[in-house]
Every structure is written in C-alpha cells, then in structure tokens.
Design an enzyme around this catalytic site. Structure first.
Site, PDB file in Angstrom:
ATOM      1  N   LYS A  91       0.868  -1.175   0.000  1.00 54.11           N
ATOM      2  CA  LYS A  91       0.000   0.000   0.000  1.00 54.11           C
ATOM      3  C   LYS A  91       0.908   1.230   0.000  1.00 54.11           C
ATOM      4  O   LYS A  91       1.914   1.273   0.707  1.00 54.11           O
ATOM      5  CB  LYS A  91      -0.898  -0.020   1.243  1.00 54.11           C
ATOM      6  CG  LYS A  91      -1.921   1.114   1.271  1.00 54.11           C
ATOM      7  CD  LYS A  91      -2.893   0.979   2.455  1.00 54.11           C
ATOM      8  CE  LYS A  91      -3.937   2.087   2.459  1.00 54.11           C
ATOM      9  NZ  LYS A  91      -4.883   1.975   3.586  1.00 54.11           N
TER      10      LYS A  91
ATOM     11  N   SER B   2      -9.852   2.216   2.599  1.00 50.96           N
ATOM     12  CA  SER B   2      -8.902   2.892   1.767  1.00 50.96           C
ATOM     13  C   SER B   2      -7.897   1.990   1.053  1.00 50.96           C
ATOM     14  O   SER B   2      -7.290   2.422   0.075  1.00 50.96           O
ATOM     15  CB  SER B   2      -8.135   3.908   2.618  1.00 50.96           C
ATOM     16  OG  SER B   2      -7.340   3.244   3.584  1.00 50.96           O
TER      17      SER B   2
ATOM     18  N   SER C 293     -10.353  -0.055   6.779  1.00 46.93           N
ATOM     19  CA  SER C 293      -9.676   0.068   5.493  1.00 46.93           C
ATOM     20  C   SER C 293      -8.980  -1.181   4.967  1.00 46.93           C
ATOM     21  O   SER C 293      -8.562  -1.219   3.812  1.00 46.93           O
ATOM     22  CB  SER C 293      -8.650   1.208   5.543  1.00 46.93           C
ATOM     23  OG  SER C 293      -9.312   2.448   5.466  1.00 46.93           O
TER      24      SER C 293
END
Lengths: 484, 95, 476
Positions: free
Chosen positions: A76, A151, A175
């Site tokens: 990420k 997210s 997330s």
C-alpha cells in the site's frame, strides 16, 4: 496457473525449481500491465522487482530462504519505501521519494519478498471507496463499475485480480476489512500495537494499524508473521512475542463460542448480505461452534466518536505537510501564510480537507470538551463493551459491510452516507481488537465478507477460525471473471 | 448544530488550509451534517467515564540516551522544495 | 499613587542530554545547519517519537530538588501552530498533566530572603531556528535544535521587583547546573527566560493585566527589560491608558520592549494528548533511584562550608557558586592538608583571578586541583612561604611542572637551617644599632623592618615564623 497458487505452494515451487522468482515476478509484472485499467498500482517498480527476484533466487539456491523469499507482493502506498515514490494517494506527496523504509517494508525486505510496486489508496487513507485518490479510482475486478472499497482499495483489487501474491494494507476504521470484503479476499486488521506503525504515514495514530491482505487465511498468516512484532521505533508497539501463526491453523474449533451482536443485524443491513452471514454462521455451527446472541448497545455511537477522534488526530498529523521540507509547494508564494495555505489547499483533496476542518474544529477552544473529550469517553464505553462481550464469547461475528460494493460515483457526493457504510468496522478500531474479513458468499456477482472479531492479540485464533471455514468452503477460491 | 461559512473560513485559517470560495458552502453543509451525527453522543451519559486516548493500557517506554543518527542532510534535502547553504528556505519570516 | 509590580518567569532550560528528546540525533551545539536533524526531527511522513529516558530522569531530579510533587502519571500533548521552525506543525509538550508539580525555590535579593513558588515544570521539545540573513529576501531554516529536550519551569507570580526576578533566575541557573541537567549557557540559548509582568496599586489584591516579554537571554537584560516594562505600564495607566495582554520583545539596543504583533493572532493551540506517545509513569522505585543521584544542593553546601571549614559568607558564596568550583576547593583542602582558609584564599584569590584574566572556567583550569594541592602542601609543611608560593603558582600556570619540580629547579626551598638564619640576624642587628635601640625602647613597629631585612637577605626563602621567633629572642 501460478497466479492462483497459495504462498505456501509458490514457496514450494520456488524451492523445487519448478519456477524461479524471476519468472514468477515477470508473470505478475505482465499481469499488472495487462490489467492496468483497474488502476491498482500508483507505481510499478519493475526494475527493482526483477533485481530483488534475482537476489531471491540466489538466496533460495543458497538454502537460506524464508517462506516469503522470492514471493512477489505489493505495498500500500502509505508505507515509506526508500528511494521509491511514496504518495499516500495524494498530490501532496506526488514528488515524495521516501528517504527511509517503514519497519514493515524493512521486515519484508529482510524476508526476501519481492516488491512489485506501490498500491493505490484513498488519499491519506481517508475514504471507503478509493475514489479520493489523487491517482483516480480503482476498479473492482468483480464489477468494473463498482468501487473496490477503501482505503486499501488498490491492495484488495490487486490481490483479487492476481496482480500480486498478497499485499499490505492499513486499517483505521475498516480500510483492510471493507475492501477485502468487496473484493472477495481475506484481510486481517491486527490488534493495535501488533504491527509497527513506523514509516506508515499516519492518518489517525491511535487507530491506524497495518495488516495482511491475501487470498486465504493461511496466506494472511504467512504475511502477518513477517509484518508483526515489536519495534523500538514505535512507542505504541507492543513488546509481546509473535506466535507462529500457521502452527494453529488446523486446530479444531469445536466448542467455539461465537457471539452475534444483534446491533450488527439491524435495519441498515441488506437482506442479501444478512443471508450470506447467516449461512456462514451456520457453517460454523456445523463445525461445532456454539452461537450466542449478544448485545452491544453503544456500537451505534462508534461512527460519531470515530468522526471526532480520527479527524482530530489527522488534523495534527497532516500539519507537517506544509511545503517547507518535502512534498508539494505552491508556485511563487507571496509570503509565509500564502505558502502554507496554498501548498496545503492545492496539495490536499476535498475529503482530506473536510476531515482536517472537522478535526480542527473539534479541538478548537470551546469545543474540545463537547466533542473530543466526549468522543474519548464514548470510546472507552465501546471498548468496555468489546471486553465484556469477549469475556463471554470467543469471537464476535457479523457482516463487514451493510451491502455489496456500491457503484463508482454513487456516494462520493454524500460524505455522510459514505461514512455510514463503515458502521460495522469502525468500532473495532476504537477498541483496538483484531478483526478479519473472510469471503463468505457472492451476491449479484459481487463478494460478501464475514467479519470475525477476536480478543486482543488473538490473531492466531482468528486465523485458525477463518482457516477452518476455508477448509469447508471455497468462497476464497472464487476468482473474478477474466482474472482466473 | 450548524456551521456558517464564516465558521468554515475561521477553521480553515487555523488549519492554514486554502479552500475554494465556491466550496465553502458545501463544507459548511458537510461539517454541519457531521456535527448532527456527533450530537448522538449526547444521548449517552458519560459523567464518570475516564476519556480513552489510547486502545492499550500501556505506559511509555523510555529510550536510552544514545546518539544513533548520522548526518543525512544531503539525502533529506534532495527532496526539499528549496534549500540553500544547507538551510530550508521559506518566504521571509517577520518577527 | 504607589505601584507594585507582579512578576512571574517561565524559564526554558535545555536539558544536557546527548541525544534529542524523541530521536537519536545529537544535541551538540554549533553543527553545520541541518546536519543534526534526523527524519524524526524533520517530521518526515511516518516517523514516530520515542522518549529519552535521560530527559525524564533530569526532570524528576529537578522536581525532587525543588521539593515538588512528581506526577506519577504525566502526559505529552500536541500544541498545534504553524511556524517554519516547527517541523510537524505541532510541538510535543505537556499541558494538563506535567511531570513536575508545585515546588519552590528560596532566593536572597539584597539580603532579603524570600520563597518563590514554582507552579510546574514540564518536558517539551525545542523548535529549530529561523535565520533572517538575507537569502534573496527569504528566511533560512535550521532544524538542528528541533527536538532538543527542554524543561520549562514556570514560577508563580511571586516576584515584586526586577531584582527579585533576577535573584530567582540566578538561583535557578545555579541549581540546574548543580544538578548537571543544563549547561546554563545563555549565549547558546540553553537557559532562556520569558517574563510575565503586570503592575497594580500597592495594597490591591487583584492582578493587573500582564504582558509577556519573550526570550530574554541574559540576567542583565532580564532586569532591564522588566524595569522598562514596569515603567511603561505605570506610565500608560497614569496617562489614562490600559495595559493590553500581549507578547512583547525586548530590544537590548534601544533598551525597550515592543509589541510582537505577529504572535498575537488567534492563539488557539488545540492541545490534545499525543496519540504517538503513551503516559509517562514515574514510580517510587524510579524516584528513589533518581534520588540517589541527587548532589548536595547550593544552600546546603554553603552552610556546610561555613560549618566545616569556618569560612566567611563571601568565600562560601564564591566557592559554592558552581559545583565544579566547590568540588575543586574540597579536593584541594583534602589533598594539601593545608588550612581550609588558606585554600579558600588561594582558590578565590589567585586561581580565580588568573582564570578570569584568561577567560576560563574552573573545569578548564590549567592548574588542576592536584597541582594546586601540591603547592599548598608545601606551604603547610613550611617548605616555602606564601610569598614564594605566588611565584611558584605563576610558574605552574604557564607550564605543566608540579610545585615540587619548580621549587626544586629554582631552589626556592625555605631555609630552615637555624644557624644560617641566626648568622644573618646577628649581622643585621649589628649593622642597625639605631633601629635596635628604637625597638628596645618600645617602638614595636620597627620589628617589621628587621623581618624585611632578614627576608631580603635570604631572598624570601626563610621561614617567616622561624625568623620572627629568632628575631624576638635576639632583640630582647
């Protein structure tokens, strides 16, 4: 197909010489290129990946490989990676080459994992749909018009589409779990303090936690094994030994006590999703679990409390983005005030600004007690509810999301409606307990996740429980069309 | 509770956050909506509850007083918007 | 109308740790700009603070020294404001729960003793520095100082004059150096003062509106700035105006304070507990451990010097003005076996004078305590006279030789051979019959003449005691 193999099988293949890490890496790089339209990656580190793959092959040949050695994974873009652009999904950091590695990255490098690139995400991890990214929305491989969740949307979509063997994610209010649910993969948010936050760009420091996103509980266990552990650079990191997460995967779960909070099954939950969760719970019953309905009346206050605490922390965390030492600087600032206001005004997107404004307000003179202190008190009550519930039952189960993935553009204009979609995940971060999302069904072509919430540091138990379910179901093995 | 556009401007200034004039209205509306959401918390009596700043009941660990960091200025400043003579440059600061 | 000033001081002491309060970067002063600012000090994305144990120990030591309550549980908070020398956009400080609670310090201003309350002392990180030399109209930022540990010591508004304020500040300055928690270097900014000043009609209970004078960096300027500010406020009120609560800056060139409008706008710091740091717990064991490292404090030491060594107020004040000087003195006494008063005279006299001339601190003295003790030992065992000793001392200051080596090389040993002294005395008595007559007729003063003559003839090497005794006998 190599892209469908488990990490354990890939590791076996690498050791037996069935394929090399270089071949495996190249295969993933090709897939990333082919499926570029999903917009999973912000940066593909092709050259670096091939170098790392060669080094991994040499290490495997020498016989000192670890399970993740030579396995192509993706990060990420919230984790700082030395020498590689680290954007956090923001224009603010579009030019930011991190000068150091996050502890998680350092650990994965040491394990010999190959980094394919950096994954798309909501800007500064603020969002539930991946639509707030400066780099554009990520498409859900199950339905290109649907959001992948957020997210960690790039992470979930990449793993689901076979564009990485597994990926890192972070979870502040859902997330990891929510995108995992929407993309039909397995995601685990560990106990707060289990995974180092050093080098993980902060959104809300008392809620953020990194964790694995993978195709199965077993893969998640392997990735978590490397990510977890005490870090002296993080004051909130917990100094407890990391158990062998794979060792207990096959433990029988007969007698497991599952609590179902009735608040998780109220009005907001879509019937389709409810049916999937019922079926999953039934599966556990067949495995010998005992089901108990419980009540956690304060859960409904998790969203208001969260939307005070997280923005408050973020309003301070994001003050360092001021155009002075790194990141975006507006052109030709006329004075200092102009430098700040324009660099921040132009560098941040609308959702980030909304939360900074909210947090600034909640902390400002005259409102601190009414909002911030109140929210922290509510947080304690919610946390107590989890402690009490988890003293009666071993795990709590429920949905991850109220419905399947909604359409891109559907909720972006209505932030509050968007916030409400995190209703089942947010309370977990307030309490700090670990929770997983496990694929449990498909409704209208879109995956549904089952949430399993455990006690502090019971990640091994959660993985065991999820793995046992994955031994008797194949939801986690389903692949979206075109990505098999 | 609802926020006016003036409130939004004041908060934006505190946060040194430039926002487009045309967006102020919508921020005021969104923030007011969030405040309505937060008002739900007042239903819950929290009189004797200790605020919880942190999920873990832990105490601060202390680091030994040892210099561990080396000079890394060149690398750090290679990503800076404007530097000269080893200094970060900003528009004139008036005391 | 008669006015009374009310003064409270906030003093920022840089703690003398090796590394910063939340990072492993060095705190050494004077490095090239930004070479001691690591990722944490720069506030790079993703970095996290970890608290320096030594900073906590020093804060606790200070708290114990002022007999304050040490908070069993203290919390770091973020103080939010934007300034280019504040990299994170917030300063990590302590707000609601500081580590040191209410304590006190006893001062002596022009012979008047007074107890000054210390409201609190809290740990925080220092900011960097803005350099206003012209970089094409821009300001340069050096973050080497960012993250240096500070102990901010906040007094009660207990002082009533600039003199008291300076006495308090000096006492505190002495204390933190005694404790070894701050080097006290005011030029380098290790010890900085903000003064809160207000005035009220004498006898009135309520405080007047105060102004805060920021960053005054010497004792002299503190006194001048406060006096100026008191006058300014009185003039203002007497001419019908009102004091406004504001931050002011002291301009030492113009000797006046002026308003700092830039700092005035919206002071809404939005303090909240720093979620990156956990509560600091100081338990009894930690406190007890710190207590064992507590040195003898200035007041106690002063009293002991009077009692143990029989020294007067003036010498004890000088000798105890720093721990290093006091230690030096005590070692000299012990090693020389010389009378304490003589040692005190030497240390406060010849040694300090020489150090002052050379602009040196006691810790950098070219004459170490061992060497000075070696010299004084020769006085006490009558090897040399005090007068010769001064000559030897000068030699020692210039070189590295010991007193014994110099005495030996220069042949300065006192003549104790009574036969030789006697011969000279006899000759001088014979040569000066007039003076002998005067002495014998009761003019005692003439005795000094004989001593001088003998010493002169013996180039100062005779033992004065011996000479006196023998002269008295011969002149009878």
């Amino acid at each position: 197909m190599m892209n469908n193999k488990s990490i354990a099988d890939l590791a076996k293949g690498l050791r037996s010489g069935e394929f090399s890490s270089l071949e495996l890496t190249q295969m993933f790089l090709d897939r990333i290129k082919r499926h570029g339209s999903l917009n999973c990656y912000i940066t593909v580190t092709e050259e670096l990946a091939l170098q790392e793959a060669k080094a991994a092959d040499a290490r495997i040949a020498k016989g000192d490989a670890m399970l993740l050695t030579g396995i192509p994974i993706a990060q990420k873009d919230i984790f700082c990676t030395q020498g590689v652009k680290t954007t956090c999904g923001s224009k603010m950091l579009d030019n930011f080459i991190a000068p150091y590695n996050a502890t998680v990255i350092e650990k994965l490098n040491q394990a010999g994992a190959v980094m394919l690139g950096k994954l798309n995400m909501d800007e500064f991890a603020m969002g539930s749909s991946n639509e707030t990214s400066y780099y554009g929305a990520v498409r859900n491989p199950w339905d290109r018009n649907a959001i992948p969740g957020g997210s960690s949307g790039g992470s979930a979509a990449a793993v689901a589409a076979g564009l990485a063997a597994c990926a890192t994610g972070t979870d502040t209010g859902g997330s990891i779990r929510q995108p995992a649910a929407h993309c039909g993969i397995t995601g685990l948010k560990p106990t707060y303090g289990r995974v180092s936050r050093y080098g993980m760009i902060a959104y809300a420091s008392s809620l953020d936690q990194g964790g694995p996103m993978a195709r199965s509980a077993e893969d998640a266990a392997i990735l978590l094994q490397t990510m977890a552990g005490f870090d002296e650079k993080d004051s909130t990191s917990v100094d407890l030994p990391v158990p062998d997460y794979r060792a207990g995967l096959n433990n029988p779960i007969e007698g497991l006590k599952i609590g179902l909070p009735k608040e998780f099954f109220g009005d907001g939950l879509s019937g389709d999703v409810a049916a999937v969760i019922d079926a999953a719970v039934n599966e556990y019953r067949k495995l010998g679990a005992q089901i108990k309905e419980i009540s956690m009346p304060n859960l409904k206050l998790a969203i208001p409390a969260y939307y005070v605490i997280a923005p408050a922390e973020c309003s301070a965390n994001l003050s360092r983005f001021d155009g002075v030492r790194f990141g975006y600087r507006c052109s030709h600032p006329t004075d200092l005030a102009d430098l700040y206001t324009r660099s921040r005004g132009e560098g941040f997107g609308k959702e980030v600004k909304r939360r900074i404004l909210m947090g600034t307000y909640a902390l400002s003179a005259g409102y601190y007690d009414a909002y911030y202190i109140k929210a922290q008190k509510v947080r304690r009550l919610i946390s107590e509810e989890f402690k009490n519930a988890l003293s009666e039952v071993d795990v709590i189960m429920g949905p991850v999301t109220p419905s399947t993935a909604f359409g891109i553009g559907e909720k972006i204009g209505n932030p509050i409606e968007m916030y409400l979609s995190d209703i089942y995940t947010i309370a977990i971060n307030l309490a700090g307990v670990p929770a997983m999302s496990v694929p449990a069904g498909i409704v209208d072509g879109k995956p549904v996740g089952l949430q399993i919430i455990g006690n502090y540091f019971a990640e091994d138990r959660l993985l065991n429980i999820a793995h046992q379910y994955q031994q008797v179901t194949d939801w986690h093995q389903q692949r979206p069309k075109g990505f098999e | 509770m609802s926020l006016t556009t003036d409130d939004v401007k004041k908060i934006a200034h505190l946060a040194r956050l430039g926002i487009d004039e045309s967006d102020i209205e919508s921020y005021a509306r969104d923030l007011s909506g969030m405040l309505d959401l937060m008002a739900q918390m007042s239903e819950l009596n929290t009189d004797n509850v200790i605020p919880m700043a942190h999920p873990m009941d832990q105490v601060q660990r202390l680091r030994p007083d040892i210099v561990t960091e080396q000079d890394n200025r060149e690398q750090f400043q290679s990503i800076a918007p404007q530097v000269e003579a080893g200094l970060y440059l900003v528009p004139k600061v008036i005391e | 109308m008669e006015w009374e000033a009310v003064i409270g001081l906030e003093i920022h002491t840089q703690l003398a740790t090796k590394s910063k309060i939340f990072s492993g970067a060095s705190t050494a002063y004077g490095a090239e700009p930004n070479t001691q600012a690591c990722a944490v000090d720069l506030g790079l994305p993703g970095v996290l603070p970890v608290l320096n144990q030594e900073a906590v120990r020093m804060a606790v030591l200070f708290g114990l020294a002022i007999e304050a309550e040490i908070a069993p549980y203290s919390v770091f908070a973020r103080k939010n404001y934007f300034y280019p020398d504040l990299p994170k956009g917030y300063q990590i400080s302590q707000f609601e729960l500081p580590i040191v609670g209410l304590g006190h310090l006893d001062i002596d201003a022009d012979g008047v003793k007074k107890r000054i309350g210390i409201t609190r002392a809290h740990l925080e990180e220092d900011a960097g520095k803005s350099l206003h030399e012209d970089f094409h109209g821009l300001t340069g930022i050096d973050l080497n100082r960012a993250g240096t540990p500070l102990l901010e010591i906040v007094s009660e508004p207990d002082m009533r004059s600039a003199k008291e304020a300076v006495a308090y500040m000096r006492k505190l300055h002495e204390l933190v150096r005694y404790l070894g928690i701050c080097d006290g270097n005011m030029q380098e900014g290790s010890f900085r003062c903000d003064a809160n000043v207000s005035v009220r009609p004498k006898g009135q209970q309520a405080f007047g509106t105060r102004a805060e004078i920021k960053n005054i960096n010497s004792f002299k300027f503190v006194e001048k700035a406060i006096n100026y500010e008191i006058e300014r406020q009185i003039d203002l009120i007497e001419s019908g105006g009102a004091v406004i609560q504001e931050t002011r800056l002291y301009d030492s060139v113009k000797d006046q304070t002026r308003s700092m409008r830039s700092k005035e706008e919206a002071n809404d710091y939005r303090y909240f507990p720093d979620p990156d740091l956990l509560p600091v717990v100081v338990d009894e064991a930690f406190k007890a451990q710190v207590k064992t490292t507590m040195p003898e404090l200035p007041d106690a030491k002063k009293q002991r010097f009077k009692d143990q060594y029989g020294l007067d107020e003036e010498s004890t004040t000088i000798l105890t003005s720093s721990r290093q000087l006091a230690d030096y003195f005590e070692i000299v006494v012990k090693e020389s076996a010389c009378e304490a008063k003589i040692c005190a005279n030497w240390v406060t006299g010849d040694l300090l004078a020489a150090l002052n001339r050379a602009g040196l601190e006691i810790s950098d003295s070219p004459v170490s305590h061992e060497r000075l003790a070696g010299l004084l030992a020769r006085i006490s065992d009558n090897t040399i006279s005090g007068k010769i000793a001064k000559q030897v001392f000068e030699e020692m200051w210039r070189g590295t030789a010991s007193a014994d080596e110099i005495i030996e090389a220069k042949g300065l040993k006192q003549i104790t051979d009574t036969g030789a002294i006697e011969a000279i005395i006899d000759k001088i008595i014979a040569d000066n019959p007039g003076q002998v007559e005067q002495y014998r007729s009761g003019k005692d003063k003439v005795f000094g003449f004989f001593v001088g003559q003998v010493m002169k003839a013996m180039q100062g090497k005779a033992n004065p005691g011996e000479v006196n005794k023998m002269l008295k006998d011969k002149l009878k």
